[in-house]
Design a protein around this motif. Structure first.
Motif, PDB file in Angstrom:
ATOM      1  N   GLY A 146    -100.661  67.683 -30.477  1.00 53.49           N
ATOM      2  CA  GLY A 146    -100.188  68.692 -31.820  1.00 53.49           C
ATOM      3  C   GLY A 146     -99.556  69.864 -30.772  1.00 53.49           C
ATOM      4  N   VAL A 147     -98.704  68.580 -30.126  1.00 51.07           N
ATOM      5  CA  VAL A 147     -96.877  69.751 -30.177  1.00 51.07           C
ATOM      6  C   VAL A 147     -95.902  68.976 -30.461  1.00 51.07           C
ATOM      7  CG1 VAL A 147     -95.023  70.053 -27.640  1.00 51.07           C
ATOM      8  CG2 VAL A 147     -98.052  70.838 -27.567  1.00 51.07           C
ATOM      9  N   HIS A 148     -95.893  67.548 -30.082  1.00 52.71           N
ATOM     10  CA  HIS A 148     -94.721  66.489 -30.028  1.00 52.71           C
ATOM     11  C   HIS A 148     -94.183  65.902 -31.422  1.00 52.71           C
ATOM     12  CE1 HIS A 148     -94.851  67.093 -25.968  1.00 52.71           C
ATOM     13  NE2 HIS A 148     -93.643  67.217 -25.924  1.00 52.71           N
ATOM     14  N   PRO A 149     -93.640  65.214 -31.726  1.00 52.38           N
ATOM     15  CA  PRO A 149     -94.025  64.827 -32.844  1.00 52.38           C
ATOM     16  C   PRO A 149     -94.212  63.412 -32.869  1.00 52.38           C
ATOM     17  CG  PRO A 149     -91.903  65.367 -33.201  1.00 52.38           C
ATOM     18  CD  PRO A 149     -92.248  66.022 -31.380  1.00 52.38           C
ATOM     19  N   ASN A 150     -94.858  62.848 -33.829  1.00 46.59           N
ATOM     20  CA  ASN A 150     -95.491  61.885 -34.308  1.00 46.59           C
ATOM     21  C   ASN A 150     -94.773  60.268 -34.783  1.00 46.59           C
ATOM     22  OD1 ASN A 150     -94.988  61.825 -37.345  1.00 46.59           O
ATOM     23  ND2 ASN A 150     -97.992  61.758 -37.090  1.00 46.59           N
ATOM     24  N   GLU A 151     -94.678  59.232 -34.756  1.00 48.68           N
ATOM     25  CA  GLU A 151     -93.072  58.246 -35.115  1.00 48.68           C
ATOM     26  C   GLU A 151     -92.781  58.781 -36.509  1.00 48.68           C
ATOM     27  OE1 GLU A 151     -92.435  53.423 -35.810  1.00 48.68           O
ATOM     28  OE2 GLU A 151     -93.849  54.233 -34.932  1.00 48.68           O
ATOM     29  N   ALA A 152     -93.588  59.136 -37.302  1.00 51.73           N
ATOM     30  CA  ALA A 152     -92.938  59.793 -38.915  1.00 51.73           C
ATOM     31  C   ALA A 152     -92.443  60.992 -38.332  1.00 51.73           C
ATOM     32  CB  ALA A 152     -93.375  60.072 -40.049  1.00 51.73           C
ATOM     33  N   GLN A 177     -67.366  65.387 -26.706  1.00 52.56           N
ATOM     34  CA  GLN A 177     -67.954  66.071 -27.994  1.00 52.56           C
ATOM     35  C   GLN A 177     -69.893  66.197 -27.970  1.00 52.56           C
ATOM     36  OE1 GLN A 177     -66.410  67.549 -30.850  1.00 52.56           O
ATOM     37  NE2 GLN A 177     -64.804  66.641 -29.725  1.00 52.56           N
ATOM     38  N   VAL A 178     -70.258  67.772 -27.468  1.00 53.43           N
ATOM     39  CA  VAL A 178     -71.661  67.735 -27.565  1.00 53.43           C
ATOM     40  C   VAL A 178     -72.254  68.355 -28.579  1.00 53.43           C
ATOM     41  CG1 VAL A 178     -73.276  68.857 -25.910  1.00 53.43           C
ATOM     42  CG2 VAL A 178     -70.941  68.264 -25.178  1.00 53.43           C
ATOM     43  N   VAL A 179     -73.902  68.164 -28.921  1.00 57.07           N
ATOM     44  CA  VAL A 179     -74.098  68.726 -30.156  1.00 57.07           C
ATOM     45  C   VAL A 179     -75.538  68.765 -29.429  1.00 57.07           C
ATOM     46  CG1 VAL A 179     -75.883  67.615 -32.209  1.00 57.07           C
ATOM     47  CG2 VAL A 179     -73.562  66.551 -31.309  1.00 57.07           C
ATOM     48  N   LEU A 180     -76.272  70.189 -29.572  1.00 55.42           N
ATOM     49  CA  LEU A 180     -77.041  71.102 -29.349  1.00 55.42           C
ATOM     50  C   LEU A 180     -78.024  71.275 -30.816  1.00 55.42           C
ATOM     51  CD1 LEU A 180     -74.538  73.300 -27.203  1.00 55.42           C
ATOM     52  CD2 LEU A 180     -76.692  71.481 -26.438  1.00 55.42           C
ATOM     53  N   PRO A 181     -79.412  70.031 -30.567  1.00 54.52           N
ATOM     54  CA  PRO A 181     -80.096  70.951 -31.600  1.00 54.52           C
ATOM     55  C   PRO A 181     -80.414  71.974 -31.509  1.00 54.52           C
ATOM     56  CG  PRO A 181     -80.619  68.589 -30.220  1.00 54.52           C
ATOM     57  CD  PRO A 181     -79.349  68.943 -29.876  1.00 54.52           C
ATOM     58  N   ALA A 182     -81.136  72.295 -32.953  1.00 56.94           N
ATOM     59  CA  ALA A 182     -82.435  73.292 -32.409  1.00 56.94           C
ATOM     60  C   ALA A 182     -83.929  73.025 -31.964  1.00 56.94           C
ATOM     61  CB  ALA A 182     -81.821  73.937 -33.258  1.00 56.94           C
ATOM     62  N   ILE A 183     -84.229  73.214 -31.611  1.00 61.44           N
ATOM     63  CA  ILE A 183     -85.498  72.364 -31.192  1.00 61.44           C
ATOM     64  C   ILE A 183     -87.290  73.379 -32.549  1.00 61.44           C
ATOM     65  CG2 ILE A 183     -87.786  71.902 -30.079  1.00 61.44           C
ATOM     66  CD1 ILE A 183     -84.818  70.432 -29.802  1.00 61.44           C
ATOM     67  N   PRO A 184     -87.532  72.396 -33.630  1.00 64.39           N
ATOM     68  CA  PRO A 184     -88.207  73.394 -34.333  1.00 64.39           C
ATOM     69  C   PRO A 184     -89.802  73.027 -34.065  1.00 64.39           C
ATOM     70  CG  PRO A 184     -87.559  70.640 -35.258  1.00 64.39           C
ATOM     71  CD  PRO A 184     -86.874  70.944 -33.686  1.00 64.39           C
ATOM     72  N   LEU A 185     -90.013  73.997 -33.681  1.00 67.20           N
ATOM     73  CA  LEU A 185     -91.854  73.884 -32.712  1.00 67.20           C
ATOM     74  C   LEU A 185     -92.443  74.321 -34.269  1.00 67.20           C
ATOM     75  CD1 LEU A 185     -91.701  75.306 -29.855  1.00 67.20           C
ATOM     76  CD2 LEU A 185     -91.511  72.848 -30.483  1.00 67.20           C
ATOM     77  N   GLU A 186     -92.457  74.673 -35.590  1.00 66.78           N
ATOM     78  CA  GLU A 186     -93.267  75.296 -36.519  1.00 66.78           C
ATOM     79  C   GLU A 186     -93.865  74.918 -37.100  1.00 66.78           C
ATOM     80  OE1 GLU A 186     -89.097  77.625 -35.677  1.00 66.78           O
ATOM     81  OE2 GLU A 186     -89.825  75.780 -36.657  1.00 66.78           O
ATOM     82  N   GLU A 187     -94.580  73.208 -36.888  1.00 71.75           N
ATOM     83  CA  GLU A 187     -95.630  72.239 -36.908  1.00 71.75           C
ATOM     84  C   GLU A 187     -96.346  72.219 -36.189  1.00 71.75           C
ATOM     85  OE1 GLU A 187     -96.436  70.788 -39.970  1.00 71.75           O
ATOM     86  OE2 GLU A 187     -94.084  72.688 -41.098  1.00 71.75           O
ATOM     87  N   THR A 188     -96.177  72.516 -35.560  1.00 73.34           N
ATOM     88  CA  THR A 188     -96.996  72.165 -33.587  1.00 73.34           C
ATOM     89  C   THR A 188     -98.245  72.449 -34.062  1.00 73.34           C
ATOM     90  OG1 THR A 188     -96.613  74.138 -32.817  1.00 73.34           O
ATOM     91  CG2 THR A 188     -95.249  72.564 -32.252  1.00 73.34           C
TER      92      THR A 188
END
Length: 162
Positions: free
Chosen positions: A98-104, A30-41
Motif C-alpha cells: 500500500g506504500v511502494h510502487p509495484n513494477e508498473a 551532477q546530482v538529481v533530487l527527485p520529488a517523491i509522489p505519495l499521493e497514490e499510496t
C-alpha cells in the motif's frame, strides 16, 4: 514527527550529504533530487495526509537545495494525470504493502524521471553551447545522441515534445 524527521532535520542531513558527495566525487558531479509522489499510496487517513504533508516539506527542501547549487537538479512530482493514465493502462501502480510502487508504478516513475533528466541535460548542453568555444558545431549532434540513448532505454521518450 516521523521519528524526528522534521523539515529542518531533513535539510541539515541533505546539505551534509551533498557536501560529503562533493568531497568524494568532486564539485562538478551532477546530482538529481527527485520529488517523491505519495499521493497514490493506500495508507489510511489521516496517516496518508500527514505523510503527504511531511513529504511535500521534504520536497520543498530538495527544491531549495537544488536552487542554491548549479549542479544539483530537482525533479518535481509528475502530474496526477500521469498516474491516472498509468492506472488506466496497468490497472494498479501500488504494491500490496500500500506504500511502494509495484513494477508498473516503478516503470512509469522511472520513465518520467528519465524524461525529466533528459530535459535537464539538453538544457545544460544548450546553455553551454553558447558560452564554450568549439561547442556550437557539435551541439546539435550531442543533443541527438542524448535523446536517442535515452529513448532506447525508456520507450516513449521519443514521443515527448522536443
Amino acid at each position: 514527527i516521523f521519528f524526528g524527521r522534521t523539515s529542518s532535520v531533513f535539510r541539515r542531513d541533505l546539505d551534509s550529504f551533498l557536501a560529503d558527495l562533493r568531497a568524494e566525487v568532486g564539485p562538478q558531479c551532477q546530482v538529481v533530487l527527485p520529488a517523491i509522489p505519495l499521493e497514490e499510496t493506500a495508507l489510511p487517513e489521516p496517516i496518508k495526509s500527514v505523510a503527504i504533508l511531511l513529504n511535500n516539506s521534504f520536497d520543498s527542501e530538495k527544491r531549495d537545495a537544488a536552487a542554491a547549487r548549479a549542479t544539483v537538479h530537482f525533479i518535481p512530482k509528475p502530474a496526477m494525470e500521469m498516474w491516472q493514465r498509468a492506472k488506466d493502462r496497468y490497472g494498479g501502480i501500488v504494491a500490496t504493502d500500500g506504500v511502494h510502487p509495484n513494477e508498473a508504478g516503478y516503470t512509469v516513475f522511472a520513465e518520467y524521471i528519465g524524461q525529466e533528466l533528459a530535459a535537464v541535460l539538453k538544457k545544460q548542453m544548450n546553455d553551454k553551447a553558447g558560452t564554450l568555444p568549439g561547442t556550437a558545431a557539435c551541439h546539435e549532434e550531442a543533443v541527438q545522441v542524448v535523446s536517442s540513448q535515452a529513448a532506447s532505454v525508456m520507450p516513449g521518450l521519443a514521443d515527448r515534445d522536443q
